[in-house]
Design a protein around this motif. Structure first.
Motif, PDB file in Angstrom:
ATOM      1  N   TRP A 263       0.849  -1.178   0.000  1.00 59.57           N
ATOM      2  CA  TRP A 263       0.000   0.000   0.000  1.00 59.57           C
ATOM      3  C   TRP A 263       0.885   1.228   0.000  1.00 59.57           C
ATOM      4  CZ3 TRP A 263      -0.514  -4.269   2.965  1.00 59.57           C
ATOM      5  CH2 TRP A 263      -1.725  -4.971   2.929  1.00 59.57           C
ATOM      6  N   ARG A 264       0.422   2.273  -0.629  1.00 57.13           N
ATOM      7  CA  ARG A 264       1.095   3.553  -0.559  1.00 57.13           C
ATOM      8  C   ARG A 264       0.037   4.622  -0.312  1.00 57.13           C
ATOM      9  NH1 ARG A 264       4.525   0.597   0.011  1.00 57.13           N
ATOM     10  NH2 ARG A 264       6.628   0.519  -0.902  1.00 57.13           N
ATOM     11  N   GLY A 265       0.385   5.610   0.512  1.00 58.76           N
ATOM     12  CA  GLY A 265      -0.603   6.582   0.953  1.00 58.76           C
ATOM     13  C   GLY A 265      -1.456   5.967   2.059  1.00 58.76           C
ATOM     14  N   GLU A 266      -2.498   6.664   2.450  1.00 60.87           N
ATOM     15  CA  GLU A 266      -3.397   6.161   3.486  1.00 60.87           C
ATOM     16  C   GLU A 266      -4.537   5.411   2.830  1.00 60.87           C
ATOM     17  OE1 GLU A 266      -4.642   9.222   6.116  1.00 60.87           O
ATOM     18  OE2 GLU A 266      -2.680   9.414   7.042  1.00 60.87           O
ATOM     19  N   THR A 267      -4.512   4.103   3.023  1.00 56.35           N
ATOM     20  CA  THR A 267      -5.548   3.285   2.414  1.00 56.35           C
ATOM     21  C   THR A 267      -6.843   3.380   3.211  1.00 56.35           C
ATOM     22  OG1 THR A 267      -4.766   1.375   3.661  1.00 56.35           O
ATOM     23  CG2 THR A 267      -3.918   1.657   1.435  1.00 56.35           C
ATOM     24  N   TYR A 268      -7.926   3.300   2.486  1.00 53.56           N
ATOM     25  CA  TYR A 268      -9.252   3.375   3.099  1.00 53.56           C
ATOM     26  C   TYR A 268     -10.024   2.155   2.636  1.00 53.56           C
ATOM     27  CZ  TYR A 268     -13.844   5.236   4.335  1.00 53.56           C
ATOM     28  OH  TYR A 268     -15.089   5.428   4.874  1.00 53.56           O
ATOM     29  N   GLY A 269     -10.478   1.356   3.584  1.00 59.11           N
ATOM     30  CA  GLY A 269     -11.116   0.099   3.231  1.00 59.11           C
ATOM     31  C   GLY A 269     -12.541   0.207   2.763  1.00 59.11           C
TER      32      GLY A 269
ATOM     33  N   LEU B 268      -4.828   3.921  12.137  1.00 57.36           N
ATOM     34  CA  LEU B 268      -4.459   2.729  12.889  1.00 57.36           C
ATOM     35  C   LEU B 268      -3.099   2.170  12.477  1.00 57.36           C
ATOM     36  CD1 LEU B 268      -8.017   1.242  12.776  1.00 57.36           C
ATOM     37  CD2 LEU B 268      -6.884   2.084  14.817  1.00 57.36           C
ATOM     38  N   GLY B 269      -2.211   3.037  12.019  1.00 57.31           N
ATOM     39  CA  GLY B 269      -0.855   2.618  11.723  1.00 57.31           C
ATOM     40  C   GLY B 269      -0.716   1.962  10.354  1.00 57.31           C
ATOM     41  N   ALA B 270       0.542   1.889   9.874  1.00 57.88           N
ATOM     42  CA  ALA B 270       0.887   1.219   8.612  1.00 57.88           C
ATOM     43  C   ALA B 270       0.087   1.748   7.432  1.00 57.88           C
ATOM     44  CB  ALA B 270       0.698  -0.293   8.741  1.00 57.88           C
ATOM     45  N   GLY B 271      -0.278   3.015   7.481  1.00 60.70           N
ATOM     46  CA  GLY B 271      -0.999   3.624   6.370  1.00 60.70           C
ATOM     47  C   GLY B 271      -2.456   3.244   6.293  1.00 60.70           C
ATOM     48  N   ALA B 272      -3.020   2.658   7.348  1.00 53.63           N
ATOM     49  CA  ALA B 272      -4.419   2.221   7.345  1.00 53.63           C
ATOM     50  C   ALA B 272      -5.293   3.273   8.006  1.00 53.63           C
ATOM     51  CB  ALA B 272      -4.564   0.887   8.064  1.00 53.63           C
ATOM     52  N   ARG B 273      -6.245   3.791   7.256  1.00 53.24           N
ATOM     53  CA  ARG B 273      -7.201   4.768   7.780  1.00 53.24           C
ATOM     54  C   ARG B 273      -8.552   4.082   7.901  1.00 53.24           C
ATOM     55  NH1 ARG B 273      -6.627   9.588  10.298  1.00 53.24           N
ATOM     56  NH2 ARG B 273      -5.048  10.183   8.767  1.00 53.24           N
ATOM     57  N   GLY B 274      -9.018   3.932   9.129  1.00 50.21           N
ATOM     58  CA  GLY B 274     -10.288   3.266   9.367  1.00 50.21           C
ATOM     59  C   GLY B 274     -10.086   1.802   9.725  1.00 50.21           C
ATOM     60  N   PHE B 275     -11.067   1.246  10.463  1.00 54.22           N
ATOM     61  CA  PHE B 275     -10.930  -0.119  10.961  1.00 54.22           C
ATOM     62  C   PHE B 275     -11.070  -1.163   9.863  1.00 54.22           C
ATOM     63  CE2 PHE B 275     -11.375   2.072  14.920  1.00 54.22           C
ATOM     64  CZ  PHE B 275     -10.664   1.296  15.834  1.00 54.22           C
ATOM     65  N   GLU B 276     -11.790  -0.849   8.801  1.00 52.77           N
ATOM     66  CA  GLU B 276     -11.890  -1.811   7.702  1.00 52.77           C
ATOM     67  C   GLU B 276     -10.533  -1.973   7.025  1.00 52.77           C
ATOM     68  OE1 GLU B 276     -13.455  -4.559   5.031  1.00 52.77           O
ATOM     69  OE2 GLU B 276     -14.252  -3.774   6.917  1.00 52.77           O
ATOM     70  N   ALA B 277      -9.876  -0.866   6.740  1.00 53.35           N
ATOM     71  CA  ALA B 277      -8.548  -0.930   6.122  1.00 53.35           C
ATOM     72  C   ALA B 277      -7.549  -1.621   7.042  1.00 53.35           C
ATOM     73  CB  ALA B 277      -8.064   0.478   5.782  1.00 53.35           C
ATOM     74  N   ALA B 278      -7.632  -1.346   8.336  1.00 48.49           N
ATOM     75  CA  ALA B 278      -6.686  -1.951   9.280  1.00 48.49           C
ATOM     76  C   ALA B 278      -6.910  -3.457   9.404  1.00 48.49           C
ATOM     77  CB  ALA B 278      -6.834  -1.283  10.648  1.00 48.49           C
ATOM     78  N   ALA B 279      -8.166  -3.885   9.441  1.00 50.75           N
ATOM     79  CA  ALA B 279      -8.456  -5.315   9.535  1.00 50.75           C
ATOM     80  C   ALA B 279      -7.919  -6.052   8.307  1.00 50.75           C
ATOM     81  CB  ALA B 279      -9.961  -5.537   9.677  1.00 50.75           C
ATOM     82  N   GLN B 280      -8.102  -5.433   7.143  1.00 50.66           N
ATOM     83  CA  GLN B 280      -7.587  -6.043   5.916  1.00 50.66           C
ATOM     84  C   GLN B 280      -6.063  -6.001   5.901  1.00 50.66           C
ATOM     85  OE1 GLN B 280      -9.269  -7.582   3.648  1.00 50.66           O
ATOM     86  NE2 GLN B 280     -11.384  -6.855   3.729  1.00 50.66           N
TER      87      GLN B 280
END
Length: 746
Positions: free
Chosen positions: A117-123, A247-259
């Motif tokens: 991933w690059r940038g802040e991913t949104y799930g 939520l760290g590692a470029g993950a924005r939102g809990f859906e992106a972080a869970a994935q």
């Protein structure tokens, strides 16, 4: 007797005389107390001091009370006005779910699996009702247990936070802030202030300002939080939080972080995973499991304890979750392909890469199995063969013969992003890995692998530079030898003679057409690899040899789409190009390079069960060491050296680089069927079984180091052989007399 004929007289009781002390000694009754004008008892008179104190207290009370209720009224009025103002500014909650100012880039490998991933991913949008109850409960238990019972601000929570901060030696508002989830959402929304590039140089500066603490920030959060409570339901506020939290590692939102971390949607996370995600809210980068899994698991255990304490987990569920902490998905754990992802990003237009305002989806050529194999092989060789204190670096590229890059390692540290990529960015001298282009030019002009070339001292007068005398690595010379032996043993003098014979311009053209994009040296030393190139260019050039003589342009991107669109914006920008040399010449060259692995400088690269062809390379003073080779399936290039260009110690291309290549390809080819190389058969240019050298006799193989006979080393059926000894002549008496006379005259 009653009176008649007049007014009646009112009846009044006779007044009794006051009691007195009798003569017998009895006390008289006490007189009744005096009455005040209103009929009550008189107040006792105060002293002057006590009266003054009481008066002052009463005055102070009246003043304080007057100030208090007036101040409270003003504060409530201001609070009400501010709350109403923010209330009027708040949009529908759905407009607040994705607050990113830029889009993200998600990369998929050749099998459709996400690897970078690059940038802040949104799930994507999730709601408080659609996520797993485990996740919702973990967030409430950790961040705001009274979320459903307050109006956005919790005085009790603030008081508790102040007490904790003071007990730990911090300021009252330093550390724990006692913020409710509503207040945290207000902070995520930056109190309604939108990003303005004129005011903030970067988005990071903007977000840091939004998240800053302090009294004034807390004061402003209160009316904003109240406005949100009046505008939205609790479920809607929690929904905003679920989608906007970082939520760290470029993950924005809990859906992106869970994935990102677990490879599952937010609706399916179990208690252990939910606890780990909720634990990230305290410090996303610090507790990110990709950063430190053990630390993240310890934080999750604390969250599980809170969930159990608040009855969100039964005893059995709590014990189960503790016994089986959350772990990363295979893709997240590997974190493979960081150098590859950076390379692909650098190949994109800015508006589709770092500057994208859209979410971009990229299909790539990466094979994660091969990527992990390359990373592990490199690490394994360095651990076994290189000192821990060594600053030597290495790079690896695995490529298909059409130029599709399957794996890329740009340095010893593999779990990186944005690091210097030695596979694509380091321009280094190529050394003897350039020599196949010299022989390719000769073969394409009709020479054969058995064409003889002289290996002997050589001096060339270079215009403008004077005499130049190339030396062999061993400082030994073999005399007249076939082309294939010159390449297999990387003989400098023979290679320069070939280049001079076919013409340096022809050599440069072949190299350039195969993809050697950098400028080439002008003099005869070009044949020995004094020009600079990247590992990516060189591996791509060798891919052209493997595919039968056509150029390739290395590529990693196969398709780019905007998220939600079916039609790609563009596809691969690479692959097989124009023909450079004939297929016959390419097949002969592959055979020659195969001999280098069987009996030349590349022997350490040989693989059991797979045919290998390749070439070593060592530059002047051993500043660079290379090995590039291929099986029928993949072309793999390895470079090793120091970033500051100082010499390596005891390393040549046939040493550690060949060993790294061997370890990489052992893992890459594991379980793959053995496929023969597309190389020529010696019978194509030789008479079947006919000796091609003088006095050739089959049977006894010539070995490197044997004396070179006059006329060179003969070849029989592709094998170097010792020349047959001349038959012994029967010596006569006359011969003996002649020998004696000759010795006397000397």
């Amino acid at each position: 007797m009653a009176e008649t004929g007049g007014r009646h007289r009112s009846l009044v009781a006779d007044r009794r005389p006051a009691a007195t002390t009798s003569s017998k000694g009895k006390k008289a009754a006490k007189p009744a107390p005096a009455r005040t004008g209103s009929g009550g008892p008189r107040k006792p008179k105060r002293g002057l001091i006590s009266g003054a104190l009481v008066g002052l207290m009463q005055l102070f009370y009246r003043v304080i009370w007057g100030i208090a209720w007036r101040t409270t009224t003003v504060v409530l009025l201001i609070l009400g006005v501010a709350t109403f103002y923010f209330f009027s500014q708040l949009p529908e909650y759905t407009a607040l779910l994705d607050g990113r100012n830029r889009g993200s880039v998600t990369m998929y490998d050749r099998h459709g699996e996400v690897f970078a991933w690059r940038g802040e991913t949104y799930g994507g949008n999730v709601t408080a009702d659609s996520v797993s109850p485990n996740l919702r409960n973990a967030i409430i238990a950790t961040e705001d247990r009274r979320f459903y019972n307050h109006l956005g601000v919790s005085p009790r929570g603030v008081a508790s936070a102040v007490r904790i901060n003071l007990s730990q030696g911090r300021g009252p508002l330093e550390g724990n802030g006692g913020s409710t989830i509503t207040q945290q959402v207000a902070k995520l929304l930056c109190l309604g202030v939108k990003y303005d590039p004129k005011q903030w140089k970067t988005e990071a500066a903007y977000e840091n300002d939004c998240r800053s603490g302090g009294v004034w920030r807390k004061v402003k959060e209160i009316p904003y939080a109240l406005a949100m409570e009046f505008k939205y339901t609790k479920s809607q506020i929690l929904t905003i939080y679920l989608n906007r939290a970082y939520l760290g590692a470029g993950a924005r939102g809990f859906e992106a972080a869970a994935q990102r971390y677990f490879g599952v949607p937010a609706k399916d996370v179990n208690p252990s995973q939910a606890a780990m995600l909720a634990g990230l809210l305290k410090a996303p980068s610090l507790y990110a499991p990709t950063n430190n899994l053990k630390r993240s698991q310890d934080r999750a255990a604390t969250v599980l304890a809170l969930m159990h304490e608040q009855n969100y987990l039964t005893d059995a569920q709590y014990a189960e979750a503790l016994a089986h902490p959350a772990t990363l998905s295979d893709a997240a754990q590997a974190r493979a392909g960081g150098y590859f992802a950076d390379w692909v990003m650098d190949s994109l237009p800015e508006f589709l890469a770092k500057g994208t305002t859209e979410d971009v989806r990229i299909e790539t050529t990466l094979d994660q199995r091969l990527q992990i194999a390359a990373e592990q092989a490199l690490q394994d060789v360095f651990e076994r063969k290189v000192k821990d204190s060594s600053a030597a670096e290495a790079a690896v590229i695995v490529m298909s013969s059409d130029g599709a890059v399957r794996a890329m390692v740009g340095g010893r540290k593999t779990k990186v992003s944005g690091a210097f990529n030695r596979a694509t960015q380091a321009m280094r001298q190529t050394g003897s890995t350039f020599k196949p282009f010299v022989y390719a030019a000769a073969l394409d002009l009709g020479w054969t692998p058995d064409t003889q070339v002289l290996d002997a001292p050589l001096t060339i007068n270079v215009k403008g530079s004077g005499p130049w005398s190339p030396k062999n690595y061993t400082n030994n010379y073999r005399g007249s030898i076939p082309l294939w032996l010159a390449l297999a043993h990387s003989i400098n003098t023979a290679t320069v003679r070939v280049a001079q014979s076919v013409g340096l311009d022809a050599v440069r053209k072949v190299a350039t057409d195969f993809g050697f994009a950098s400028s080439l040296a002008a003099g005869p030393a070009v044949a020995l690899g004094v020009s600079e190139s990247t590992l990516l260019e060189m591996t791509g050039a060798y891919a052209g040899i493997l595919n039968g003589g056509s150029s390739v342009k290395p590529y990693g991107l196969t398709e780019l789409k905007l998220k939600g669109d079916d039609a790609p914006l563009f596809g691969a920008d690479g692959g097989i190009g124009e023909r450079v040399i004939s297929e016959k010449a390419a097949r002969e060259l592959i055979w020659m390079m195969r001999q280098g692995v069987l009996q030349g400088t590349s022997r350490r690269a040989d693989l059991k069960g797979h045919e290998v062809a390749g070439k070593t390379g060592t530059t002047q003073a051993a500043r660079d060491a290379w090995f590039i080779g291929f099986t029928a399936d993949y072309v793999t290039g390895v470079w090793m050296g120091y970033d500051d260009n100082r010499p390596l110690t005891g390393v040549t291309g046939g040493g550690l680089p060949a060993e790294i290549w061997h370890e990489v390809m052992t893992r890459v080819e594991a379980g793959e069927p053995s496929t023969p190389l597309p190389m020529a058969d010696p019978s194509e240019w030789r008479g079947m079984g006919a000796p091609t050298g003088p006095n050739a006799t089959p049977g006894e193989a010539w070995q490197a180091g044997d004396p070179i006979p006059e006329g060179g080393v003969p070849v029989v059926n592709g094998q170097l052989v010792k020349p047959a000894p001349a038959p012994k002549k029967q010596e006569t008496l006359g011969d003996k007399i002649n020998d004696l006379l000759q010795s006397l005259t000397q």
